[in-house]
Design an enzyme around this catalytic site. Structure first.
Site, PDB file in Angstrom:
ATOM      1  N   GLY A   1      -3.127  -2.765   7.838  1.00 37.22           N
ATOM      2  CA  GLY A   1      -4.380  -2.743   7.064  1.00 37.22           C
ATOM      3  C   GLY A   1      -5.514  -3.408   7.822  1.00 37.22           C
ATOM      4  N   ASN A   2      -6.641  -2.759   7.852  1.00 39.10           N
ATOM      5  CA  ASN A   2      -7.786  -3.261   8.636  1.00 39.10           C
ATOM      6  C   ASN A   2      -8.624  -4.298   7.879  1.00 39.10           C
ATOM      7  OD1 ASN A   2      -7.654  -2.008  11.175  1.00 39.10           O
ATOM      8  ND2 ASN A   2      -8.177  -0.046  10.218  1.00 39.10           N
TER       9      ASN A   2
ATOM     10  N   ILE B   1      -1.070   6.336   4.306  1.00 39.84           N
ATOM     11  CA  ILE B   1      -0.144   5.948   5.377  1.00 39.84           C
ATOM     12  C   ILE B   1       1.245   5.748   4.781  1.00 39.84           C
ATOM     13  CG2 ILE B   1       0.433   4.182   7.099  1.00 39.84           C
ATOM     14  CD1 ILE B   1      -2.562   3.774   7.541  1.00 39.84           C
TER      15      ILE B   1
ATOM     16  N   ASN C   1     -10.444  -8.955   1.949  1.00 38.74           N
ATOM     17  CA  ASN C   1      -9.160  -8.802   2.636  1.00 38.74           C
ATOM     18  C   ASN C   1      -8.540 -10.154   2.952  1.00 38.74           C
ATOM     19  OD1 ASN C   1      -8.399  -5.995   2.856  1.00 38.74           O
ATOM     20  ND2 ASN C   1     -10.400  -5.774   3.809  1.00 38.74           N
TER      21      ASN C   1
ATOM     22  N   HIS D   1      -7.889  -4.244  17.454  1.00 39.40           N
ATOM     23  CA  HIS D   1      -7.812  -2.854  17.005  1.00 39.40           C
ATOM     24  C   HIS D   1      -9.172  -2.469  16.433  1.00 39.40           C
ATOM     25  CE1 HIS D   1      -6.830   0.892  15.169  1.00 39.40           C
ATOM     26  NE2 HIS D   1      -7.159   0.432  13.987  1.00 39.40           N
TER      27      HIS D   1
ATOM     28  N   GLY E   1       0.838  -1.197   0.000  1.00 35.57           N
ATOM     29  CA  GLY E   1       0.000   0.000   0.000  1.00 35.57           C
ATOM     30  C   GLY E   1       0.869   1.242   0.000  1.00 35.57           C
ATOM     31  N   ALA E   2       2.025   1.125  -0.654  1.00 31.21           N
ATOM     32  CA  ALA E   2       3.076   2.143  -0.544  1.00 31.21           C
ATOM     33  C   ALA E   2       2.678   3.488  -1.147  1.00 31.21           C
ATOM     34  CB  ALA E   2       4.362   1.622  -1.187  1.00 31.21           C
TER      35      ALA E   2
ATOM     36  N   ARG F   1     -19.991  -6.534   6.078  1.00 34.56           N
ATOM     37  CA  ARG F   1     -18.782  -6.861   6.822  1.00 34.56           C
ATOM     38  C   ARG F   1     -18.162  -8.184   6.353  1.00 34.56           C
ATOM     39  NH1 ARG F   1     -16.849  -8.037  12.532  1.00 34.56           N
ATOM     40  NH2 ARG F   1     -18.006  -9.948  12.283  1.00 34.56           N
TER      41      ARG F   1
ATOM     42  N   ASP G   1      -3.662   2.785  19.185  1.00 37.83           N
ATOM     43  CA  ASP G   1      -4.575   2.839  20.336  1.00 37.83           C
ATOM     44  C   ASP G   1      -3.788   3.137  21.613  1.00 37.83           C
ATOM     45  OD1 ASP G   1      -7.057   1.505  18.889  1.00 37.83           O
ATOM     46  OD2 ASP G   1      -5.286   0.333  18.401  1.00 37.83           O
TER      47      ASP G   1
ATOM     48  N   ARG H   1      -2.745   6.771  21.577  1.00 38.06           N
ATOM     49  CA  ARG H   1      -3.926   7.606  21.830  1.00 38.06           C
ATOM     50  C   ARG H   1      -4.250   7.610  23.329  1.00 38.06           C
ATOM     51  NH1 ARG H   1      -7.378   5.076  16.735  1.00 38.06           N
ATOM     52  NH2 ARG H   1      -6.804   6.674  15.207  1.00 38.06           N
TER      53      ARG H   1
HETATM   54  P1  NAI Z   1      -5.224   4.296   1.309  1.00 37.83           P
HETATM   55  O1  NAI Z   1      -6.465   3.823   0.634  1.00 37.83           O
HETATM   56  O2  NAI Z   1      -4.789   5.699   1.213  1.00 37.83           O
HETATM   57  O3  NAI Z   1      -4.001   3.405   0.785  1.00 37.83           O
HETATM   58  C1  NAI Z   1      -4.051   2.027   0.697  1.00 37.83           C
HETATM   59  C2  NAI Z   1      -3.172   1.622  -0.462  1.00 37.83           C
HETATM   60  O4  NAI Z   1      -3.086   0.212  -0.459  1.00 37.83           O
HETATM   61  C3  NAI Z   1      -3.737   2.034  -1.821  1.00 37.83           C
HETATM   62  O5  NAI Z   1      -2.751   2.762  -2.538  1.00 37.83           O
HETATM   63  C4  NAI Z   1      -4.064   0.715  -2.483  1.00 37.83           C
HETATM   64  O6  NAI Z   1      -3.843   0.727  -3.897  1.00 37.83           O
HETATM   65  C5  NAI Z   1      -3.098  -0.234  -1.782  1.00 37.83           C
HETATM   66  N1  NAI Z   1      -3.502  -1.627  -1.813  1.00 37.83           N
HETATM   67  C6  NAI Z   1      -4.737  -2.170  -1.723  1.00 37.83           C
HETATM   68  N2  NAI Z   1      -4.679  -3.490  -1.823  1.00 37.83           N
HETATM   69  C7  NAI Z   1      -3.381  -3.818  -1.956  1.00 37.83           C
HETATM   70  C8  NAI Z   1      -2.700  -5.047  -2.110  1.00 37.83           C
HETATM   71  N3  NAI Z   1      -3.371  -6.194  -2.179  1.00 37.83           N
HETATM   72  N4  NAI Z   1      -1.375  -5.024  -2.213  1.00 37.83           N
HETATM   73  C9  NAI Z   1      -0.685  -3.855  -2.189  1.00 37.83           C
HETATM   74  N5  NAI Z   1      -1.283  -2.658  -2.047  1.00 37.83           N
HETATM   75  C10 NAI Z   1      -2.614  -2.639  -1.929  1.00 37.83           C
HETATM   76  O7  NAI Z   1      -5.368   3.824   2.826  1.00 37.83           O
HETATM   77  P2  NAI Z   1      -4.517   4.293   4.104  1.00 37.83           P
HETATM   78  O8  NAI Z   1      -5.143   5.477   4.701  1.00 37.83           O
HETATM   79  O9  NAI Z   1      -3.090   4.329   3.732  1.00 37.83           O
HETATM   80  O10 NAI Z   1      -4.810   3.086   5.095  1.00 37.83           O
HETATM   81  C11 NAI Z   1      -4.339   1.776   4.833  1.00 37.83           C
HETATM   82  C12 NAI Z   1      -4.973   0.780   5.782  1.00 37.83           C
HETATM   83  O11 NAI Z   1      -4.563   1.022   7.121  1.00 37.83           O
HETATM   84  C13 NAI Z   1      -6.497   0.796   5.805  1.00 37.83           C
HETATM   85  O12 NAI Z   1      -6.950  -0.544   5.834  1.00 37.83           O
HETATM   86  C14 NAI Z   1      -6.826   1.467   7.112  1.00 37.83           C
HETATM   87  O13 NAI Z   1      -8.089   1.067   7.599  1.00 37.83           O
HETATM   88  C15 NAI Z   1      -5.717   0.926   7.964  1.00 37.83           C
HETATM   89  N6  NAI Z   1      -5.451   1.664   9.220  1.00 37.83           N
HETATM   90  C16 NAI Z   1      -5.091   0.928  10.316  1.00 37.83           C
HETATM   91  C17 NAI Z   1      -4.790   1.538  11.515  1.00 37.83           C
HETATM   92  C18 NAI Z   1      -4.383   0.722  12.716  1.00 37.83           C
HETATM   93  O14 NAI Z   1      -4.236   1.317  13.793  1.00 37.83           O
HETATM   94  N7  NAI Z   1      -4.190  -0.593  12.645  1.00 37.83           N
HETATM   95  C19 NAI Z   1      -4.893   2.993  11.664  1.00 37.83           C
HETATM   96  C20 NAI Z   1      -5.251   3.681  10.457  1.00 37.83           C
HETATM   97  C21 NAI Z   1      -5.525   3.024   9.277  1.00 37.83           C
END
Ligand code: NAI
Length: 327
Positions: free
Chosen positions: A132-133, A16, A107, A189, A11-12, A100, A161, A164
């Site tokens: 990733g969630n 995030i 995922n 989480h 998800g580079a 869900r 968490d 926070r």
């Molecule tokens: P985003 O949507 O901006 O970026 C995610 C990226 O992952 C996208 O560029 C997408 O093309 C890529 N992606 C999707 N499937 C993929 C795969 N199979 N292989 C490689 N890349 C893939 O999302 P963001 O904001 O960067 O968040 C990423 C994840 O982190 C989300 O699932 C979010 O819910 C989760 N998250 C988890 C937290 C935690 O505390 N555990 C806190 C905040 C976010």
């Protein structure tokens, strides 16, 4: 000088990723003397790959002395080759009208493929952090899909968490964040997580006694920490990114370099601690040393804590049950 280590990030090109890669490359995660090679994974989609190229151009333009190489990938089987650290950030967000079960299933497919790829090509000592969630369940799926790697190498991110909760306690007590010790967050989480300051201390004094307000704990503190992600989305129009990247750096740094005796929270596969069923990917208090984490054992439980832990455990077991047929 040290030999470079390989750090894979999925998800580079996402939000995030953009807040994370520059800090890894500058040495904030693995130390200012540790060169890194970034192995970046995005989906094959042309737009995502092009955006990834753009991020790599910016990384180049930082001229980081520790950045010993970088690669763009669209296949986990090449992205995870010999990787020492894997930060699995990319996942499928919940789309409009998505159930869900559907979210867990799409995922599930991603984390099965990535777990298998890690199993096949990563370093046998790879340290895996799933961001990733749904993070805990995705980490559980990846672990189950990688039978040749030690289970303990798979972890899920509870550190956001934890951080926070630290900030809320600092604000409540008027003490600096760095003075707070022995805080932990149990479970998933998700809003069901149980942030627990019963054992926390500030300069040797009990935080629970300092605050001395169980109503605040139950009605303000826990909901504030639990619903913080939603509050950020509401305020920013986007989900937490910089704070999530920061927590990922904290998690990996402490795991790799040690937590200096301090408690931190990691989502890790249970070995049966605190009656959490074996292998459940659960937030526990740990101390890290020499590249390993060790659970803080023997903490006493009260009725309220038992109740809260049962709630977050049930949610996790339900998530696992919903994807069990896939793994
Ligand atoms: P985003 O949507 O901006 O970026 C995610 C990226 O992952 C996208 O560029 C997408 O093309 C890529 N992606 C999707 N499937 C993929 C795969 N199979 N292989 C490689 N890349 C893939 O999302 P963001 O904001 O960067 O968040 C990423 C994840 O982190 C989300 O699932 C979010 O819910 C989760 N998250 C988890 C937290 C935690 O505390 N555990 C806190 C905040 C976010």
């Amino acid at each position: 000088s040290k030999k470079p280590v390989r750090v894979a990030v999925t998800g580079a090109a996402g939000q995030i990723g953009y807040a994370l890669l520059f800090r890894i490359a500058s040495g904030e995660m693995l130390g200012k003397d540790q060169p890194v090679i970034l192995q970046l994974l995005e989906i094959p989609d042309e737009k995502a790959q092009k955006a990834l190229k753009g991020v790599m151009m910016e990384l180049e333009d930082c001229a980081f002395p520790l950045l010993a190489g970088m690669e763009a990938h669209s296949d986990p089987m090449t992205a995870f080759k010999d990787t020492d650290y894997a930060l699995l950030v990319g996942s499928r967000p919940r789309g409009p009208g998505m159930e869900r079960a559907e979210l867990l299933a799409v995922n599930g497919a991603i984390f099965i493929a990535q777990g298998k790829a890690l199993n096949a090509v990563a370093s046998r000592n790879v340290k895996v952090l799933v961001v990733g969630n749904p993070a805990n369940t995705n980490a559980w799926i990846a672990m189950k899909s990688a039978p040749d790697l030690p289970r303990k190498n798979f972890t899920a991110m509870l550190r956001l968490d934890h951080n926070r909760a630290l900030s809320q306690i600092a604000a409540k007590t008027g003490k600096p964040v760095s003075s707070i010790e022995k805080l932990c967050v149990w479970g998933n989480h998700s809003p069901t997580m149980y942030a627990d300051y019963r054992f926390a201390t500030i300069e040797g004094q009990s935080v629970k006694e300092m605050i001395n307000d169980e109503t605040w704990n139950r009605e303000v503190f826990l909901p504030t920490v639990g619903k913080r992600g939603a509050a950020i989305i509401e305020a920013r129009g986007l989900s937490s990114a910089a704070s999530a990247a920061n927590a990922a750096i904290d998690h990996m740094r402490d795991w790799a370099l040690g937590s200096n005796g301090r408690w931190v929270t990691m989502g890790i596969p249970s070995d049966g601690w605190y009656d959490i069923p074996k292998d459940t990917m659960f937030g526990f208090p740990v101390v890290c040393e020499g590249g390993e984490y060790k659970v803080v054992e023997g903490l006493p439980m009260d009725d309220f804590s038992r109740e809260r832990i049962a709630i977050t455990l049930k949610e996790l077991l339900d998530e696992q049950a919903a994807v069990k047929h896939l793994v």
